[in-house]
Design a protein around this motif. Structure first.
Motif, short mmCIF file in Angstrom:
data_model
loop_
_atom_site.label_atom_id
_atom_site.label_comp_id
_atom_site.label_asym_id
_atom_site.label_seq_id
_atom_site.Cartn_x
_atom_site.Cartn_y
_atom_site.Cartn_z
N UNK A 1 77.70 77.08 85.41
CA UNK A 1 78.01 78.25 84.59
C UNK A 1 78.13 79.51 85.46
N UNK A 2 77.26 79.65 86.46
CA UNK A 2 77.28 80.84 87.31
C UNK A 2 78.61 80.95 88.05
N UNK A 3 79.07 79.85 88.64
CA UNK A 3 80.34 79.86 89.38
C UNK A 3 81.51 80.11 88.44
N UNK A 4 81.47 79.46 87.27
CA UNK A 4 82.56 79.60 86.31
C UNK A 4 82.69 81.04 85.82
N UNK A 5 81.53 81.69 85.52
CA UNK A 5 81.56 83.08 85.06
C UNK A 5 82.11 84.00 86.15
N UNK A 6 81.65 83.79 87.36
CA UNK A 6 82.09 84.64 88.48
C UNK A 6 83.60 84.52 88.68
N UNK A 7 84.10 83.29 88.64
CA UNK A 7 85.53 83.07 88.87
C UNK A 7 86.36 83.68 87.73
N UNK A 8 85.85 83.54 86.52
CA UNK A 8 86.55 84.12 85.36
C UNK A 8 86.63 85.63 85.48
N UNK B 1 77.61 87.32 96.12
CA UNK B 1 76.72 86.25 96.57
C UNK B 1 75.99 85.69 95.35
N UNK B 2 76.10 84.39 95.14
CA UNK B 2 75.42 83.71 94.04
C UNK B 2 74.32 82.83 94.64
N UNK B 3 73.07 83.17 94.34
CA UNK B 3 71.93 82.44 94.91
C UNK B 3 71.35 81.50 93.85
#
Length: 971
Positions: free
Chosen positions: A125-132, A229-231
């Motif tokens: 979810x974190x990666x998907x939100x960031x990319x969106x 940066x996503x930790x």
């Protein structure tokens, strides 16, 4: 709207304003993905003494990551959170100060956009939100984005984060843009120990054009920069260095607003965005230099562009820090802020040739740029400007003094020698003179600093600070539950400690307080960072009970001490040495005198005298807070407090030093409240309801929900009534501390110390009850002693020894007054009187010495009439008088050179001499005195005109002969 028209092509005009970029980020997570929007925490860290400044968005959420958050805290409710956090990176581990200005992207203050998940969503979810957000909302071209992931570390037994890699590939990121990197790039750690985990970073290629820039990622290229940066916090690093899986996974992301705006506004420098251009324009209008051109390195002739960047960055930092209660000062964060201010002032004056006051004049522009996002800035504009101006004036004055000291030192130096390190260190340490400026000024004179000796001073200073009160103190592992133990307790359904019995005490008819013992069950023992069911005799451990009447250290109040006994074993005491609260569990530090086991039934007894003293001082602190606001004005805000059984400490905002009259008025207001014996009302209410109370006095910190309100003289129900102004007329505070039930038991309060910690923040220390009474009695005794000295001073003795003794007595009395616990208003009064008395005594001694010297000079002049050299012995009480006799002789007989000796009762012989200017340079007073004192096995020194020294009485005759022979040989 989620999208805006923003051309992705580099160099295109326009682009969204920074305010829209920030707002879109917050709205995206709040509205589309159900995050709770939180305000920025202040940049002054809360409850973390290891941090100088808040330097990342995650700082305020540390208790969640560590598992130490109280079950009733607001933080517990957070699952998904978003905010824009004010951050400062200067000093400490993250220190960008010296890099600011040299390039176009380093800052001391920046804004961190962040979204968090606390045990909710994770990697996908974190990666998907960031990319969106980046590609659909901000419409950043996908081909310019590169993502990195953790490539694994065999030494730690960690494999590559292929889960993360596959998520990015699934989202459509080309494999050539998904790059693995090692531990140092893609594994984030909070510190040497604690929560940590792999991270994935998103990088942006400023150049684009269809090229593949993968080779430039993480290579320090200004063309390819990290923007997000996503930790993924999934491990905990233990003391031994090994990694253990965290009981709950968290997401912590951070994206610098300045870099993001640079991308979206099609710029190559953060300073070319609308976060900085208004400030740079204001600098141009206030200085005598060309406009900012964005030049760096050798192209930036005279460092003018660097100066623009330094000043623009630093004034933002100053505005934010001062607003959040960090003022330029002498230690910690305050010292770092002083360096930031002084660096900015130097670039203003020396490079931009701006008049004094430019830095403060930029404050309204900064407020205009940042005020909408951080409204607290708009309330403090005048205060920020005043503090900057005052500190600038002080620094410019110090610079001038420093320059004079350097000039004088250079003049006195021998040729071909290094500048003395002790002088340089004094300039640096005492005047705050920048090291690079010292080196620059010396370089201009062709002189070098003795660097080795200077470094020794620096090393010794570092060692001295390390030996300070906090040095060597190791955090007690028996009362600080680690994240795994906290999770184990929660998973085993061990209930949080019920500590409500700490508020169960009564007030008897005759004013005595009754503290009932509390019966409890041992739920778990904690030792060496592990939960245990049993602890043997002699072992130190933490005891977790189902309930307790002990107060754990919090809210600025010291913890209770006391003891516990096992039921049925009244004669075996387990002393409780400290008490701490961790994640809702109260941990009692105990040394087991016998084996202690989970399940044991115990009875708890607090140290009643200590508890009552803490209650007294805590209630007195609330009364003092009210009194300060009543006397100094409603702008007076609490900045911190500490309550112990012995005394109370209170820090607060102030516009200037507190006067004697104000201190007396504050004490009088406190006395009135004590005499009225007000009832202390306490009740727990919902936090949202409590925060609506008008005039509520509360410091910035996290409170549990419901929260405890403490109100003096007015029932809490009345305070909570809509439109009630009761809290404006008395003390009403949010507080978890223990308090008296009526104010009369305070008996008395004396403020025994008041000083400014830094410009704008004062600290008072006060004592209560018998200690306050004793302080007043001591004050009265010292006042009588000062009156006695004043009376004797008025009698004006004609004896120099008597006046010298009186002067010495004044000096000793001054030290006693300074060091003794007594009312501060009285101390200030007595110090003022003693200062005048000291000046009077010194003046009287000087006059008597001059009179005596004149009489002796007249006698010697008659004895040695018309001689060009006078050498003799004369009685004199001091070297000062002897020197005056010599000066008088030379004044009355110009052209005469004089040397006088004065034997003392102690066996010492004093020597003073002066040489006529007509005899220079052949005849030197310094050489004359050295030759004479050497004959008496003594030492001397001085200048070619005047010199003095001393020696042994046995050599007086030989010295007189030597004096004459030396003079004859030179004349």
């Amino acid at each position: 709207p989620w999208r805006w028209c923003c051309s992705p092509r580099r160099g295109a005009a326009g682009g969204p304003p920074a305010g829209h970029v920030r707002a879109a980020f917050l709205r995206f997570f709040q509205d589309r993905h159900g995050h709770r929007r939180l305000p920025s925490a202040p940049v002054r860290p809360r409850g973390d003494p290891r941090l100088l400044f808040v330097n990342a968005g995650m700082n305020q959420f540390k208790p969640i990551f560590l598992g130490t958050v109280h079950p009733r805290s607001e933080l517990v409710q957070h699952r998904r959170v978003v905010n824009s956090q004010k951050c400062v990176r200067a000093g400490g581990k993250h220190n960008d100060l010296e890099d600011v200005g040299r390039d176009t992207y380093h800052h001391t203050f920046f804004e961190m956009l962040g979204n968090w998940s606390f045990g909710d969503y994770f990697k996908e979810e974190a990666c998907s939100m960031a990319w969106e957000l980046l590609t659909e909302v901000y419409e950043i071209p996908r081909d310019r984005l590169y993502v990195t992931y953790f490539g694994g570390d065999s030494s730690l037994g960690l494999s590559a984060d292929e889960e993360c890699r596959d998520i990015w590939l699934h989202l459509g990121v080309p494999a050539s843009h998904v790059l693995p990197f090692p531990l140092k790039d893609n594994f984030w750690e909070m510190g040497d120990t604690g929560p940590c985990g792999p991270c994935t970073e998103i990088h942006y290629d400023h150049v684009g054009g269809g090229r593949n820039a993968a080779a430039l990622v993480n290579q320090g290229s200004p063309d390819v920069v990290e923007i997000w940066n996503l930790v993924f916090m999934q491990y905990s690093r233990e003391v031994e260095g090994n990694l253990l899986p965290l009981p709950q996974h968290h997401v912590d992301t951070g994206m610098g607003l300045e870099r993001l705006v640079t991308v979206l506004q099609n710029k190559r420098s953060n300073y070319d965005t609308d976060l900085f251009t208004p400030i740079l324009d204001a600098i141009y209008k206030g200085c005598r230099r060309p406009r900012y051109q964005g030049l760096v390195g050798d192209a930036d002739v005279g460092h003018v562009n660097m100066a623009y960047r330094v000043v623009a960055d630093h004034v933002r930092t100053l505005c934010v820090c001062i607003t959040d209660g960090i003022y330029p000062g002498l230690s910690g964060a305050e010292l770092v802020l002083r360096r930031i201010l002084r660096r900015a002032v130097r670039f203003c004056s020396e490079v931009l040739h701006a008049p004094p006051g430019l830095l403060a004049s930029l404050v309204p522009t900064v407020v205009e740029v940042l005020g909408d996002a951080y409204p607290e800035l708009t309330k403090n504009t005048d205060q920020i400007m005043d503090i900057i101006n005052e500190n600038e004036a002080a620094f410019l004055s110090s610079l001038e003094r420093g320059r004079r000291i350097i000039e004088r030192t250079v003049q006195q130096m021998e040729p071909s020698t290094n500048f003395p390190a002790e002088v340089a260190w004094s300039l640096y340490g005492n005047l705050g003179f920048p090291l690079d400026l010292i080196a620059l000024m010396l370089e201009e004179k062709g002189i070098s600093l003795d660097s080795a000796a200077f470094n020794e001073f620096a090393l010794e200073d570092a060692k001295r600070k390390a030996r300070g009160p906090q040095a060597g103190q190791v955090e007690d592992t028996n009362t600080h539950l680690d994240v795994h133990s906290l999770a184990q307790l929660q998973n085993n359904n061990v209930p949080a400690t019920d500590d409500s019995p700490k508020y169960s005490y009564t007030l008897g008819l005759h004013g005595q307080y009754g503290f009932s013992p509390c019966q409890a069950t041992v739920l778990m023992l904690y030792r060496d960072q592990s939960l245990q069911k049993e602890v043997g005799a002699g072992e130190r451990c933490g005891v977790i009970l189902d309930r307790t009447n002990f107060y754990a250290e919090q809210g600025g109040q010291d913890c209770d001490k006391g003891y516990m006994i096992r039921l049925g074993q009244q004669d075996i005491l387990f002393p409780v040495e400290s008490v701490r609260l961790c994640g809702g569990y109260v941990i009692h530090e105990v040394t087991a005198v016998e084996t202690l086991r989970a399940g044991d039934q115990v009875q708890l007894f607090v140290d009643e005298a200590r508890r009552l003293a803490c209650m007294t001082n805590h209630t007195a602190t609330h009364v003092l807070n009210f009194a300060l606001r009543h006397v100094l004005g409603e702008h007076t805000e609490q900045r911190g407090s500490h309550v112990t059984a012995e005394r109370l400490r209170f820090d607060f905002d102030t516009k200037g030093p507190v006067t004697v009259e104000q201190l007396q008025q504050v004490e009088q207001v406190v006395q009135d409240v004590i005499k009225r014996n007000e009832v202390v009302h306490m009740a727990e209410v919902p936090l949202t309801l409590a925060r609506r109370v008008q005039g509520l006095r509360a410091v910035d910190e996290g409170y549990p929900d419901p929260v405890r309100i403490v109100s003096l003289g007015v029932p809490v129900e009345s305070v909570l009534t809509r439109d009630s102004e009761a809290a404006l007329q008395t003390s009403v505070e949010l507080c978890c501390g223990t308090h008296l039930l009526q104010t009369g038991a305070v008996e008395d309060l004396a403020i025994i110390s008041e000083r400014q910690l830094v410009k704008g923040i004062s600290r008072v220390i006060a004592v209560t009850g018998g200690q306050a009474k004793q302080a007043r009695e001591v004050g009265q005794c010292l006042a009588m002693e000062v009156d006695s000295v004043s009376l004797r001073m008025k009698q004006r003795s004609t004896s120099i020894p008597e006046m010298q003794n009186l002067s010495k007595e004044v000096g000793q009395l001054t030290k006693v007054v300074t060091d003794t616990a007594m009312p501060q208003w009285q101390r200030k009064e007595l110090e003022t009187i003693l200062k005048v008395l000291q000046r009077t005594a010194n003046t009287a001694i000087k006059k008597l010495e001059m009179k005596q010297a004149e009489e002796k000079a007249q006698s010697l002049l008659a004895k040695h009439c018309s001689q060009t050299v006078i050498i003799d012995t004369v009685p004199a009480d001091s070297l000062s008088i002897l020197m005056k006799v010599v000066n008088q002789l030379c004044d009355k007989s110009p052209g005469t050179s004089v040397l006088l000796l004065s034997p003392q009762a102690s066996g010492e012989v004093l020597c003073a001499c002066q040489v006529s200017k007509n005899c220079l340079p052949v005849f030197s007073a310094a050489d004359w005195a050295v030759a004479v004192c050497a004959q008496m096995e003594g030492k001397a020194g001085g200048s070619p005109i005047v010199a003095k020294g001393s020696g042994n009485a046995k050599g007086v005759q030989g010295a007189l002969t030597t004096a004459l022979e030396f003079a004859q040989s030179k004349l």
